[in-house]
Design an enzyme around this catalytic site. Structure first.
Site, PDB file in Angstrom:
ATOM      1  N   LYS A   1     -11.687  -0.830  -0.405  1.00 33.03           N
ATOM      2  CA  LYS A   1     -11.965   0.804  -0.610  1.00 33.03           C
ATOM      3  C   LYS A   1     -11.197   1.092  -1.881  1.00 33.03           C
ATOM      4  O   LYS A   1     -10.458   0.444  -2.512  1.00 33.03           O
ATOM      5  CB  LYS A   1     -11.029   1.401   0.558  1.00 33.03           C
TER       6      LYS A   1
ATOM      7  N   ASP B   1      -1.393   1.331  -3.755  1.00 31.36           N
ATOM      8  CA  ASP B   1      -2.242   0.412  -4.504  1.00 31.36           C
ATOM      9  C   ASP B   1      -3.502   1.002  -4.918  1.00 31.36           C
ATOM     10  O   ASP B   1      -4.287   0.265  -5.376  1.00 31.36           O
ATOM     11  CB  ASP B   1      -2.244  -0.750  -3.476  1.00 31.36           C
TER      12      ASP B   1
ATOM     13  N   ASP C   1      -6.027   2.158  -3.210  1.00 28.70           N
ATOM     14  CA  ASP C   1      -7.363   2.275  -2.612  1.00 28.70           C
ATOM     15  C   ASP C   1      -7.815   3.495  -1.835  1.00 28.70           C
ATOM     16  O   ASP C   1      -8.776   3.492  -1.148  1.00 28.70           O
ATOM     17  CB  ASP C   1      -7.690   0.634  -1.932  1.00 28.70           C
ATOM     18  N   ARG C   2      -6.708   4.257  -1.349  1.00 28.37           N
ATOM     19  CA  ARG C   2      -7.034   5.334  -0.589  1.00 28.37           C
ATOM     20  C   ARG C   2      -7.209   6.664  -1.553  1.00 28.37           C
ATOM     21  O   ARG C   2      -6.655   6.675  -2.652  1.00 28.37           O
ATOM     22  CB  ARG C   2      -5.887   5.646   0.270  1.00 28.37           C
TER      23      ARG C   2
ATOM     24  N   SER D   1       0.816  -1.025  -0.064  1.00 26.99           N
ATOM     25  CA  SER D   1       0.065  -0.084  -0.116  1.00 26.99           C
ATOM     26  C   SER D   1       0.755   1.465  -0.065  1.00 26.99           C
ATOM     27  O   SER D   1       1.726   1.361  -0.925  1.00 26.99           O
ATOM     28  CB  SER D   1      -1.079   0.012   1.107  1.00 26.99           C
ATOM     29  N   HIS D   2       0.703   2.154   1.065  1.00 28.35           N
ATOM     30  CA  HIS D   2       1.307   3.329   1.013  1.00 28.35           C
ATOM     31  C   HIS D   2       2.705   3.343   1.651  1.00 28.35           C
ATOM     32  O   HIS D   2       3.370   4.302   1.601  1.00 28.35           O
ATOM     33  CB  HIS D   2       0.464   4.379   1.990  1.00 28.35           C
TER      34      HIS D   2
ATOM     35  N   ASP E   1      -3.108   6.320  -3.028  1.00 26.35           N
ATOM     36  CA  ASP E   1      -1.891   5.710  -2.545  1.00 26.35           C
ATOM     37  C   ASP E   1      -1.424   4.653  -3.471  1.00 26.35           C
ATOM     38  O   ASP E   1      -1.591   4.704  -4.711  1.00 26.35           O
ATOM     39  CB  ASP E   1      -2.372   5.128  -1.140  1.00 26.35           C
TER      40      ASP E   1
HETATM   41  C1  VG1 Z   1      -4.041   1.199   8.308  1.00 28.97           C
HETATM   42  C2  VG1 Z   1      -5.259   1.779   8.476  1.00 28.97           C
HETATM   43  C3  VG1 Z   1      -6.461   1.405   8.211  1.00 28.97           C
HETATM   44  C4  VG1 Z   1      -6.392   0.676   6.822  1.00 28.97           C
HETATM   45  C5  VG1 Z   1      -4.994  -0.228   6.425  1.00 28.97           C
HETATM   46  C6  VG1 Z   1      -4.741  -0.785   5.253  1.00 28.97           C
HETATM   47  O1  VG1 Z   1      -3.961   0.035   9.224  1.00 28.97           O
HETATM   48  O2  VG1 Z   1      -5.427   2.569   9.726  1.00 28.97           O
HETATM   49  O3  VG1 Z   1      -7.524   2.014   8.481  1.00 28.97           O
HETATM   50  O4  VG1 Z   1      -7.411  -0.227   6.494  1.00 28.97           O
HETATM   51  O5  VG1 Z   1      -3.870   0.709   6.916  1.00 28.97           O
HETATM   52  O6  VG1 Z   1      -4.895   0.169   4.312  1.00 28.97           O
HETATM   53  P1  VG1 Z   1      -3.099   0.093  10.698  1.00 28.97           P
HETATM   54  O7  VG1 Z   1      -3.319  -1.328  11.132  1.00 28.97           O
HETATM   55  O8  VG1 Z   1      -1.719   0.454  10.182  1.00 28.97           O
HETATM   56  O9  VG1 Z   1      -3.659   1.203  11.384  1.00 28.97           O
HETATM   57  V1  VG1 Z   1      -3.920   0.176   2.976  1.00 28.97           V
HETATM   58  O10 VG1 Z   1      -4.531   1.334   1.800  1.00 28.97           O
HETATM   59  O11 VG1 Z   1      -2.494   0.328   3.813  1.00 28.97           O
HETATM   60  O12 VG1 Z   1      -4.135  -1.506   2.561  1.00 28.97           O
HETATM   61 CO    CO Z   2      -3.533   0.965   0.233  1.00 24.26          CO
END
Ligand code: VG1
Ligand code: CO
Length: 544
Positions: A377, A280, A282-283, A113-114, A278
């Site tokens: 998302k 991937d 989804d954000r 992801s990010h 982000d």
């Molecule tokens: C974080 C966010 C959570 C989100 C997750 C995956 O998790 O707080 O809301 O669903 O990332 O998003 P955590 O456990 O680090 O708080 V993504 O766009 O990184 O797949």
């Molecule tokens: Co993501």
């Protein structure tokens, strides 16, 4: 083609977090590491012989190599067909859509992801089930259990497959279809939003926008949808080329990491609207000129205005938000007389509610918004939803949000992240706080009195499964709220997330910054948990 059985021994650290398994690239490159985890996934599934698997990633460093390894393991394990994107690219929401469209058995997303990308940075892998959504906890637990026992994996000897062109090829009995990563997703978006109206918005010359793909996977999607299908001028999408290291930055659409876009929107002659996504895809973060839209407010505005969007014009069955997300959407649900669910952090908890038709829209404070069109998302979906609203209401994003606050009141919200903490220390701080929860109600802190204090536990209303320890919640008599939890997506040390929220009904008090409006609550949050004393930090690393 003969299946080769490779002996292996377990790794002890393959427990998936909030969203799949994330580790340093170097960890994934260690002999058998990725192979073990993929085989553990397949060993935890039943009935996939001859079935279809969707496979793709965000294009980060190691994406291509990992994909080839997984193709061979999938072939050896008896999958019938794999659909992947050209160059191995698929955004997370696109994987979700393809699983649903092709009625696939499941999907594998290669992404962290990010998190930053590159040889010294992060890689990740996640399994999605046949509804298109992240594997539920019972499956991720089974995968982890299997990874602690595994003693062999299956593969075949086969040269790398050419992923650079669309088309069909075979690896043993496995058919591999390499598709345009964007087309099906873009077609789905056309069924949900009023593209003609958005086209007119771009065509009238008054409107302009900037979309920052942050050198990650959304670039090709945004270019096709915004610049090709909707007629936005070329150059509307910036950083649109996915790079293996995402250009060296964190592809995290927030005020800190999307700083060039934020500077543009706060500078002279900004575009009318801006958005970023982000790694991937989804954000999403959406911005107006000099105006930041909190993700909790964004979800609430989308819910309140969904009737203006073709895909949602018949109404919402319900909404959901993760527990730490502001309660702005709850007020909209009240007004619409529809249910509102509160789930633990992570998209996997929305899956059952969406499948059961109990909710139509859902979101998280971490810049995640989505609907029943997928089971992830979806960043670009949220941007298109906003564009549809701007076109339908012919108002600016700021006007829409301010009117929303005027009607529903404003939920001031902020999240403070303390990154790279010593993991044992951070755990100790939260377990000490957990032990003190029972004594907190009734305690006074300045002008505030604690009303409730607990550790959030969630019972899935559809299947009855229970998830405990999902975040410490402190509620005050005033309605103010603090939540503490540790991140489940990092790869180094621990990240403490502190979420603070205060509801302000009076329009006269809406025009102040969140940090100002929440100053007392921020001080109380530090005092209750003893953050400075336990971490040695005087301020958070990231404020959103
Ligand atoms: C974080 C966010 C959570 C989100 C997750 C995956 O998790 O707080 O809301 O669903 O990332 O998003 P955590 O456990 O680090 O708080 V993504 O766009 O990184 O797949
Ligand atoms: Co993501």
């Amino acid at each position: 083609m003969p299946v080769r059985i490779v002996e292996t021994s377990p790794f002890s650290d393959q427990r998936p977090g909030t969203s799949g398994l994330r580790k340093k690239v170097k960890v994934f490159q260690a002999p058998h590491y990725l192979e073990n985890f993929v085989q553990s996934i397949f060993d935890s599934l039943e009935g996939f012989a001859g079935q279809t698997l969707i496979l793709g990633g965000d294009g980060r460093y190691h994406n291509r190599e990992a994909l080839q390894i997984i193709l061979r393991i999938a072939a050896a394990n008896g999958f019938g067909r794999i659909i992947t994107g050209r160059d191995g690219l698929l955004s997370t929401p696109a994987v979700s859509c393809l699983i649903r469209k092709h009625r696939a058995f499941g999907g594998i997303v290669l992404s962290a992801s990010h998190n930053a990308a590159g040889p010294e940075e992060d890689f990740g892998i996640k399994y999605n089930i046949d509804n298109g959504g992240p594997a539920p906890e019972k499956l991720t637990n089974a995968i982890y259990q299997r990874s602690t026992q595994i003693d062999r994996y299956l593969t075949i000897d086969h040269a790398d497959v050419d992923l650079d062109h669309t088309g069909i090829c075979r690896v043993g009995n496995l058919e591999i279809e390499i598709v345009d990563p964007v087309a099906d997703y873009a077609d789905l978006m056309e069924t949900l939003f009023d593209f003609d109206r958005i086209k007119d918005l771009f065509a009238d010359g008054q409107f302009s926008m900037c979309f920052d793909a942050m050198s990650a996977v959304t670039g090709p999607y945004a270019r096709e949808i915004l610049e090709q299908r909707l007629g936005a001028p070329a150059g509307t999408v910036i950083r649109g080329e996915p790079l293996p290291d995402f250009g060296g930055g964190h592809p995290d659409p927030n005020l800190i990491h999307a700083r060039e876009l934020v500077a543009m929107m706060n500078g002279t002659a900004p575009p009318k609207f801006a958005a970023a996504s982000d790694g991937d895809g989804d954000r999403n973060m959406v911005l107006g000129p000099n105006f930041y839209i909190n993700p909790g407010d964004s979800l609430a505005v989308l819910a309140a205005n969904a009737h203006l969007v073709p895909g949602y014009a018949t109404g919402l069955s319900g909404v959901a938000r993760s527990m730490p997300t502001s309660a702005a959407v709850d007020r909209v649900a009240d007004h619409l007389a529809i249910p509102c669910y509160e789930t633990p952090t992570g998209w996997k908890f929305f899956g059952n509610l969406l499948d059961a038709g109990r909710i139509t829209l859902c979101g998280e404070e971490s810049f995640g918004t989505g609907s029943n069109h997928a089971r992830e998302k979806d960043g670009l979906w949220a941007v298109l939803f906003w564009l549809n609203l701007l076109a339908a209401r012919m108002q600016s994003a700021e006007e829409i949000v301010r009117q929303h606050w005027g009607k529903f009141g404003r939920n001031f919200f902020t999240r403070h992240d303390y990154e790279g903490l010593d993991a044992a220390n951070a755990e100790a701080m939260l377990s000490r706080l957990r032990n003190e929860l029972a004594a907190l109600p009734g305690q006074r802190m300045g002008s505030e009195t604690v009303k409730t204090a607990d550790d959030f536990s969630y019972t899935d209303p559809v299947e009855g499964s229970i998830s405990t320890n999902q975040g410490i919640r402190i509620g005050f008599e005033s309605g103010d709220r603090i939540v503490y939890r540790l991140s489940g997506t990092g790869t180094e040390g621990a990240t403490l997330r502190v979420y603070m929220e205060r509801y302000e009904p009076h329009a006269g008090a809406h025009d102040q910054s969140s940090q100002t409006a929440l100053a007392k609550l921020i001080a109380n949050a530090n005092e209750i948990a003893g953050i400075s004393a336990h971490t040695g930090r005087s301020r958070p690393d990231v404020i959103t």
